[in-house]
Structure formats: C-alpha cells, structure tokens
Design a protein around this motif. Structure first.
Motif, PDB file in Angstrom:
ATOM      1  N   LEU A 148       0.831  -1.211   0.000  1.00 52.55           N
ATOM      2  CA  LEU A 148       0.000   0.000   0.000  1.00 52.55           C
ATOM      3  C   LEU A 148       0.859   1.252   0.000  1.00 52.55           C
ATOM      4  O   LEU A 148       0.617   2.194  -0.766  1.00 52.55           O
ATOM      5  CB  LEU A 148      -0.923  -0.011   1.226  1.00 52.55           C
ATOM      6  N   GLY A 149       1.903   1.260   0.844  1.00 55.88           N
ATOM      7  CA  GLY A 149       2.789   2.428   0.927  1.00 55.88           C
ATOM      8  C   GLY A 149       3.515   2.687  -0.376  1.00 55.88           C
ATOM      9  O   GLY A 149       3.567   3.828  -0.857  1.00 55.88           O
ATOM     10  N   LEU A 150       4.060   1.605  -0.964  1.00 56.00           N
ATOM     11  CA  LEU A 150       4.778   1.770  -2.234  1.00 56.00           C
ATOM     12  C   LEU A 150       3.818   2.143  -3.364  1.00 56.00           C
ATOM     13  O   LEU A 150       4.163   2.951  -4.233  1.00 56.00           O
ATOM     14  CB  LEU A 150       5.524   0.475  -2.586  1.00 56.00           C
ATOM     15  N   GLY A 151       2.608   1.572  -3.335  1.00 56.00           N
ATOM     16  CA  GLY A 151       1.612   1.912  -4.364  1.00 56.00           C
ATOM     17  C   GLY A 151       1.262   3.383  -4.348  1.00 56.00           C
ATOM     18  O   GLY A 151       1.197   4.032  -5.401  1.00 56.00           O
ATOM     19  N   HIS A 152       1.085   3.939  -3.138  1.00 53.10           N
ATOM     20  CA  HIS A 152       0.762   5.373  -3.025  1.00 53.10           C
ATOM     21  C   HIS A 152       1.921   6.247  -3.493  1.00 53.10           C
ATOM     22  O   HIS A 152       1.718   7.203  -4.251  1.00 53.10           O
ATOM     23  CB  HIS A 152       0.420   5.706  -1.573  1.00 53.10           C
ATOM     24  N   SER A 153       3.136   5.922  -3.037  1.00 56.54           N
ATOM     25  CA  SER A 153       4.299   6.736  -3.417  1.00 56.54           C
ATOM     26  C   SER A 153       4.591   6.615  -4.919  1.00 56.54           C
ATOM     27  O   SER A 153       4.951   7.604  -5.576  1.00 56.54           O
ATOM     28  CB  SER A 153       5.529   6.324  -2.611  1.00 56.54           C
ATOM     29  N   TYR A 154       4.404   5.412  -5.492  1.00 57.88           N
ATOM     30  CA  TYR A 154       4.616   5.210  -6.935  1.00 57.88           C
ATOM     31  C   TYR A 154       3.612   6.027  -7.748  1.00 57.88           C
ATOM     32  O   TYR A 154       3.967   6.678  -8.729  1.00 57.88           O
ATOM     33  CB  TYR A 154       4.485   3.721  -7.262  1.00 57.88           C
ATOM     34  N   SER A 155       2.352   6.005  -7.308  1.00 56.53           N
ATOM     35  CA  SER A 155       1.304   6.762  -8.006  1.00 56.53           C
ATOM     36  C   SER A 155       1.566   8.260  -7.920  1.00 56.53           C
ATOM     37  O   SER A 155       1.417   8.986  -8.905  1.00 56.53           O
ATOM     38  CB  SER A 155      -0.070   6.449  -7.413  1.00 56.53           C
ATOM     39  N   ARG A 156       1.973   8.721  -6.716  1.00 57.18           N
ATOM     40  CA  ARG A 156       2.259  10.153  -6.549  1.00 57.18           C
ATOM     41  C   ARG A 156       3.416  10.587  -7.429  1.00 57.18           C
ATOM     42  O   ARG A 156       3.396  11.664  -8.028  1.00 57.18           O
ATOM     43  CB  ARG A 156       2.587  10.454  -5.082  1.00 57.18           C
ATOM     44  N   ALA A 157       4.442   9.732  -7.512  1.00 56.87           N
ATOM     45  CA  ALA A 157       5.610  10.057  -8.343  1.00 56.87           C
ATOM     46  C   ALA A 157       5.240  10.123  -9.816  1.00 56.87           C
ATOM     47  O   ALA A 157       5.761  10.960 -10.553  1.00 56.87           O
ATOM     48  CB  ALA A 157       6.712   9.019  -8.130  1.00 56.87           C
ATOM     49  N   LYS A 158       4.327   9.247 -10.244  1.00 59.95           N
ATOM     50  CA  LYS A 158       3.909   9.249 -11.643  1.00 59.95           C
ATOM     51  C   LYS A 158       3.019  10.450 -11.965  1.00 59.95           C
ATOM     52  O   LYS A 158       3.020  10.963 -13.080  1.00 59.95           O
ATOM     53  CB  LYS A 158       3.148   7.959 -11.982  1.00 59.95           C
ATOM     54  N   VAL A 159       2.252  10.887 -10.959  1.00 60.53           N
ATOM     55  CA  VAL A 159       1.326  12.007 -11.185  1.00 60.53           C
ATOM     56  C   VAL A 159       2.051  13.341 -11.147  1.00 60.53           C
ATOM     57  O   VAL A 159       1.589  14.321 -11.707  1.00 60.53           O
ATOM     58  CB  VAL A 159       0.191  11.971 -10.127  1.00 60.53           C
ATOM     59  N   LYS A 160       3.235  13.398 -10.476  1.00 57.29           N
ATOM     60  CA  LYS A 160       3.978  14.655 -10.384  1.00 57.29           C
ATOM     61  C   LYS A 160       4.531  15.032 -11.753  1.00 57.29           C
ATOM     62  O   LYS A 160       5.430  14.392 -12.275  1.00 57.29           O
ATOM     63  CB  LYS A 160       5.146  14.516  -9.398  1.00 57.29           C
ATOM     64  N   PHE A 161       3.992  16.088 -12.357  1.00 58.03           N
ATOM     65  CA  PHE A 161       4.498  16.575 -13.634  1.00 58.03           C
ATOM     66  C   PHE A 161       4.261  18.073 -13.714  1.00 58.03           C
ATOM     67  O   PHE A 161       3.634  18.661 -12.840  1.00 58.03           O
ATOM     68  CB  PHE A 161       3.837  15.866 -14.828  1.00 58.03           C
ATOM     69  N   ASN A 162       4.760  18.661 -14.744  1.00 62.35           N
ATOM     70  CA  ASN A 162       4.602  20.099 -14.930  1.00 62.35           C
ATOM     71  C   ASN A 162       3.142  20.422 -15.215  1.00 62.35           C
ATOM     72  O   ASN A 162       2.564  19.940 -16.187  1.00 62.35           O
ATOM     73  CB  ASN A 162       5.492  20.551 -16.101  1.00 62.35           C
ATOM     74  N   VAL A 163       2.567  21.265 -14.379  1.00 66.11           N
ATOM     75  CA  VAL A 163       1.131  21.587 -14.507  1.00 66.11           C
ATOM     76  C   VAL A 163       0.847  22.316 -15.808  1.00 66.11           C
ATOM     77  O   VAL A 163      -0.230  22.187 -16.388  1.00 66.11           O
ATOM     78  CB  VAL A 163       0.677  22.449 -13.289  1.00 66.11           C
ATOM     79  N   ASN A 164       1.806  23.090 -16.279  1.00 68.74           N
ATOM     80  CA  ASN A 164       1.605  23.872 -17.500  1.00 68.74           C
ATOM     81  C   ASN A 164       1.716  23.034 -18.767  1.00 68.74           C
ATOM     82  O   ASN A 164       1.414  23.512 -19.853  1.00 68.74           O
ATOM     83  CB  ASN A 164       2.624  25.022 -17.558  1.00 68.74           C
ATOM     84  N   ARG A 165       2.161  21.788 -18.637  1.00 71.95           N
ATOM     85  CA  ARG A 165       2.343  20.938 -19.825  1.00 71.95           C
ATOM     86  C   ARG A 165       1.560  19.638 -19.673  1.00 71.95           C
ATOM     87  O   ARG A 165       2.110  18.547 -19.724  1.00 71.95           O
ATOM     88  CB  ARG A 165       3.833  20.662 -20.045  1.00 71.95           C
ATOM     89  N   VAL A 166       0.274  19.784 -19.485  1.00 70.48           N
ATOM     90  CA  VAL A 166      -0.609  18.628 -19.272  1.00 70.48           C
ATOM     91  C   VAL A 166      -1.397  18.370 -20.551  1.00 70.48           C
ATOM     92  O   VAL A 166      -2.242  19.180 -20.939  1.00 70.48           O
ATOM     93  CB  VAL A 166      -1.571  18.877 -18.091  1.00 70.48           C
ATOM     94  N   ASP A 167      -1.132  17.238 -21.210  1.00 71.89           N
ATOM     95  CA  ASP A 167      -1.831  16.941 -22.459  1.00 71.89           C
ATOM     96  C   ASP A 167      -3.228  16.381 -22.224  1.00 71.89           C
ATOM     97  O   ASP A 167      -4.032  16.321 -23.160  1.00 71.89           O
ATOM     98  CB  ASP A 167      -1.010  15.995 -23.339  1.00 71.89           C
ATOM     99  N   ASN A 168      -3.547  15.984 -20.970  1.00 72.19           N
ATOM    100  CA  ASN A 168      -4.905  15.498 -20.678  1.00 72.19           C
ATOM    101  C   ASN A 168      -5.949  16.572 -20.940  1.00 72.19           C
ATOM    102  O   ASN A 168      -7.052  16.289 -21.410  1.00 72.19           O
ATOM    103  CB  ASN A 168      -5.017  15.049 -19.210  1.00 72.19           C
ATOM    104  N   MET A 169      -5.610  17.827 -20.612  1.00 78.84           N
ATOM    105  CA  MET A 169      -6.536  18.938 -20.824  1.00 78.84           C
ATOM    106  C   MET A 169      -6.806  19.164 -22.315  1.00 78.84           C
ATOM    107  O   MET A 169      -7.906  19.528 -22.713  1.00 78.84           O
ATOM    108  CB  MET A 169      -5.983  20.226 -20.190  1.00 78.84           C
ATOM    109  N   ILE A 170      -5.788  18.925 -23.126  1.00 82.42           N
ATOM    110  CA  ILE A 170      -5.951  19.069 -24.586  1.00 82.42           C
ATOM    111  C   ILE A 170      -6.898  17.994 -25.105  1.00 82.42           C
ATOM    112  O   ILE A 170      -7.774  18.273 -25.932  1.00 82.42           O
ATOM    113  CB  ILE A 170      -4.574  18.967 -25.281  1.00 82.42           C
ATOM    114  N   ILE A 171      -6.722  16.764 -24.603  1.00 74.77           N
ATOM    115  CA  ILE A 171      -7.572  15.645 -25.048  1.00 74.77           C
ATOM    116  C   ILE A 171      -9.031  15.920 -24.716  1.00 74.77           C
ATOM    117  O   ILE A 171      -9.924  15.732 -25.553  1.00 74.77           O
ATOM    118  CB  ILE A 171      -7.095  14.327 -24.397  1.00 74.77           C
ATOM    119  N   GLN A 172      -9.287  16.399 -23.487  1.00 78.01           N
ATOM    120  CA  GLN A 172     -10.666  16.682 -23.071  1.00 78.01           C
ATOM    121  C   GLN A 172     -11.254  17.864 -23.829  1.00 78.01           C
ATOM    122  O   GLN A 172     -12.419  17.837 -24.231  1.00 78.01           O
ATOM    123  CB  GLN A 172     -10.708  16.960 -21.557  1.00 78.01           C
TER     124      GLN A 172
END
Length: 492
Positions: A148-172
């Motif tokens: 559980l601990g590693l899953g949370h830290s792994y997910s947080r590390a993957k989600v950490k990215f530059n807010v100004n360069r998010v391609d998800n917003m372009i897709i939506q």
C-alpha cells in the motif's frame, strides 16, 4: 543439467527462489498450476535462496521505477551477483523473470540467461500468493502495508508533472470542441425549422447558423419589426444591404402567424445556441493557449485543432512521440486500413492529417506524397515537444517552411533546402533562446537573494548585530536553503 532461479520483485524487496526438479517442472505444467494454491505442495517445488529488503521507502520507489521501465538498478545487480551462481559447462543457470525487457537488460549487464515463458509465470503467481509465508518473520499484514505504501508513493511520483504541460486537458478540450460543433449544428437546424414557420425567407438571406440565431432573437415577431431596429440589425449582420433585405422580406413574408409563448420558447432556445457558440469560441482560444504550452511545434506545423486531435487519438503526447511517421500518417483511418488489408485493396493515404491545409493545397497526384512528408515532420515535431525542457515553436516554424517548400517543389520543381541545414539553423536559434531564458532566470535569482539579504540585514539592525550583519545574513540564507532542501527530501 540446468538450474532455474526465479526473481520476484516485492514492495518490501527483491527475492530469489530456486526451482527444484526444473526439467520436470517445465514438462508438468498442469501439476505446477494445481500446486500454486497449496503451500505444502508449492514448498516442494520452490525454495528461498535470498531476500534483499529495501532500506527506505525512497529506495523502494527508485528501484520499482527502474524495474517498471526495464532498467536493472544497482541494488538488484549486486543482489543477483551475490545469490546466483555462474553457469558452468555442465550446470547451466537460468533466471526466470516476469518482464522480458528486464530479462534482456539483466542478460546484457550480468551475462545471466533469462526466461519468461513456460512454467515461470505460474511459479511467479505461486510466489506472489504465498510470499508472506515463504519469507521468515514476514506476515500478510506487513506485506499489505508495504504494498500500500509503495503503491501510493509510486502513483504520486507518476502524477507529479509540470502543470503547465498537461496533455490530458488538450484531449478533453478537443473532445468537447467536437461535441459542441455537433450540438450547435443540430440546434441551429432546429431553430431554422422552428422559426421558418413564421419567417421562411430569412434562411436564404442568412445561411450562417450563429448569425441566424442572433437575428431570430432580435426580430422575434416579424410583424412588430420596424425600421427603428435597423441599426441593431446592421450590427449583427455587418451589411446594410442584407439588413434592408431582411426588413423588406419581413413585410412581405409568407410565414404563418405565431403566438407569443411560441416566440418566447424560440427566443430562449436561440439564446442557448448563441451562448453555446460563444463558449465554443472561448474553448478554441483555451485550446490554442494549451497547445502553445504543451506542443508548440506541432501546433505551429499543422494547427491547434489537428494537432490536438492527433494527441487525443494517440492517447497522449508521449504516445504520439513514440509512433513512427507511417503510423502518424494513417491515424484516424484504422478502419479503412484494415478493410483494405482484408480485401487487398488500396491502403488509405491519410487519416486525421487530411484536415490540414497542406493536403487540400496539394495536387491530386501529390496528395499521398505530401501526406507522407507531413507525417514525417509531425513525428519530429511531437518528439521535440515531448522531450524538450524549454518549449519553443522554432522547430515548428522551420518544419512548416519545409512543407511549404516541398509543395513548391511539386508545383515548380524548385529544389528546397536540405533537412540537415534547416535543423542546424533551428538548433542555433533554440540555443540563443535557451541562453536568454537562463540569463533571465539567473537575474531573478540574484534579485531574490539580494532582497532576502536586505530583509535579514534590516532584521539584524533591529536586533543589534549591525557590524556583522552581512555575515549573519549570508549564514541565515545558507541555513534557510539547507532547511528547504531537507523539507523537500522529507516530502519526497
């Protein structure tokens, strides 16, 4: 005789197991599958050789990140080197792994033969099922907490990215833009049909959907529409002759009379359509701003909306950057491609790239050639956008000019510049931009440091250490920087 060892990556650490009677295990796969859920039977097949626990949560995260990408971390190299014997002439050693990419890198780094087929997946499944029982002083509860601990830290590390360069917003946003286009067209057709009962001549005078809705909202009852509203009508239509034609048509219209409640409903519906059209314009501007931040070169090359559709179809900018130019060329035409392959007909020349202006401007014979060339440039632009640190549209402008020159070459035969020369020019311009950005950032840092020194000096004067104020200020700045770096490490 060959010996089989199996590598298992857990949230708590790395474990290596030896498989007894390897030759029989490989042959009797159904018996292995049956023994997976039975611990006593599984213990007769597998034996623990070594277990290397992760020292900290940060080390666990770093190791799992490397393993997930198929890279062999140093901790794993040392562990494998110490636990697995070297292959001899008689005894051959095979290491079972789950990920074939990781296995290939282990073979390259440590010269250990790796395999991921046969009974190995079933053995790994059994190890995963009984892992807390196979390791000494390890329980199911502690295993669950580590995962559980590693899953949370792994997910947080993957989600950490530059807010100004998010391609998800372009897709939506591009998906919403396409949906809005469909809705506005359907609603505009409904207004035309609905209001044409009262004023049928207006459709021929104003064919545009958005303008028609605004005019219908202004006119309402045509019998009550007078010359006094001519100025307001001219502002909407932007043409005096058209405005006068509407007034003349309203006086001699063949439309039926309409009640006030029906007109009220038409007006409300027209207001909704106008607001949707206005919101569509705002959304297009938002998409343009996001594309300039996320994929400026791709947007400059083929336009905001076509570039956004390519990103949305690929799933992300990273996925688009991984595609070869041949795949980019037919993105959006998958059905036509598979139908052509099935029927052995002609494969499609373009998919989403058909909406680019370059395809329309090319001659009939050259459409396929320019589509292939444009896909090549789109692939380059997407890779630059994906992996560059400072986003600029310099490469996009150069690539766009190359496509323009290629169109001229097809028409007039004028030889365009070589790609290597164009890329050298783009690299020189990019280097200048990067240098200027770095200078500005260093200036800002110096200003911040001076400001902080001034504040500390002022505080020092108040507290009575005027003589050694500068030294104290520098020491305090160093301490603050150390504290910040410690806090950052703790948060990570």
């Amino acid at each position: 005789m060959s010996k089989l060892f199996v590598l298992f990556e857990h949230a708590a650490g790395y474990a290596i197991f030896s498989v007894k009677e390897f030759e029989e295990v490989g042959m009797l796969l159904p018996q292995v599958e049956a023994s997976v859920t039975n611990l006593s039977r599984f213990n007769s097949v597998v034996k623990l050789v070594g277990f290397s626990p992760f020292k900290t949560a940060l080390a666990a995260l770093e190791n799992i990140n490397s393993v997930s990408e198929g890279i062999v971390p140093k901790d794993l190299q040392l562990f494998l080197d110490s636990c697995i014997p070297k292959s001899g002439k008689k005894d051959k050693v095979v290491l079972g792994v789950v990920d074939p990419k990781l296995g290939a890198n282990i073979t390259e780094a440590l010269d250990i033969k790796c395999d991921h087929t046969g009974a190995i997946p079933e053995i790994v499944r059994g190890i995963r099922f009984h892992f807390h029982n196979l390791i000494k002083d390890f329980t199911a509860k502690s295993s669950g907490i580590a995962q559980l601990g590693l899953g949370h830290s792994y997910s947080r590390a993957k989600v950490k990215f530059n807010v100004n360069r998010v391609d998800n917003m372009i897709i939506q946003s591009i998906a919403l833009l396409d949906q809005l286009d469909k809705d506005i067209n359907i609603f505009s057709m409904r207004i035309r049909e609905w209001y044409s009962y009262h004023f049928p001549e207006l459709v021929k005078i104003i064919p545009e959907n958005y303008m028609y809705a605004k005019v219908a909202k202004l006119i309402k009852n045509r019998k009550e529409f007078t010359d006094e509203k001519l100025d307001a009508l001219e502002e909407i239509v932007m043409d005096t002759a058209k405005a006068q034609a509407i007034i003349d048509a309203s006086k001699s219209s063949m439309g039926m009379d309409i009640s006030s409640i029906d007109l009220l409903n038409i007006e409300m519906f027209a207001t909704r359509v106008i607001s949707l059209a206005d919101y569509r314009k705002q959304l297009a501007e938002y998409l343009r701003s996001k594309m300039t931040g996320v994929a400026p070169n791709l947007a400059t090359l083929i336009g905001d909306q076509v570039g956004a559709r390519l990103i949305a179809h690929a799933g992300s900018l990273t996925n688009l950057a991984k595609y070869p130019a041949s795949t980019v060329q037919i993105l959006g035409a998958e059905k036509a491609l598979f139908r052509a392959l099935k029927t052995r007909g002609n494969t499609p020349k373009y998919g989403l790239l058909f909406h680019s202006t370059f395809i329309a401007r090319a001659g009939t014979k050259n459409k396929g050639r320019i589509s292939r060339y444009l896909a090549n440039k789109c692939s380059i632009a997407s890779r630059i956008d994906c992996f560059t640190d400072i986003p600029t549209n310099i490469f996009g402008e150069k690539l766009r000019q190359q496509v323009e020159d290629r169109l001229k070459f097809y028409e007039t035969g004028e030889v365009p510049k070589k790609n290597i020369d164009v890329m050298k020019e783009a690299l020189e311009e990019t280097a200048q931009v990067t240098a200027s950005v770095e200078q500005e950032s260093s200036k800002k840092k110096k200003k911040k440091d001076k400001k902080r020194k001034r504040e500390i000096l002022e505080n020092g004067n108040k507290n009575g250490f005027v003589e050694n104020g500068i030294q104290e200020a520098e020491e305090l700045i160093k301490k603050k920087k150390k504290k910040k770096s410690k806090n950052i490490n703790e948060n990570e």
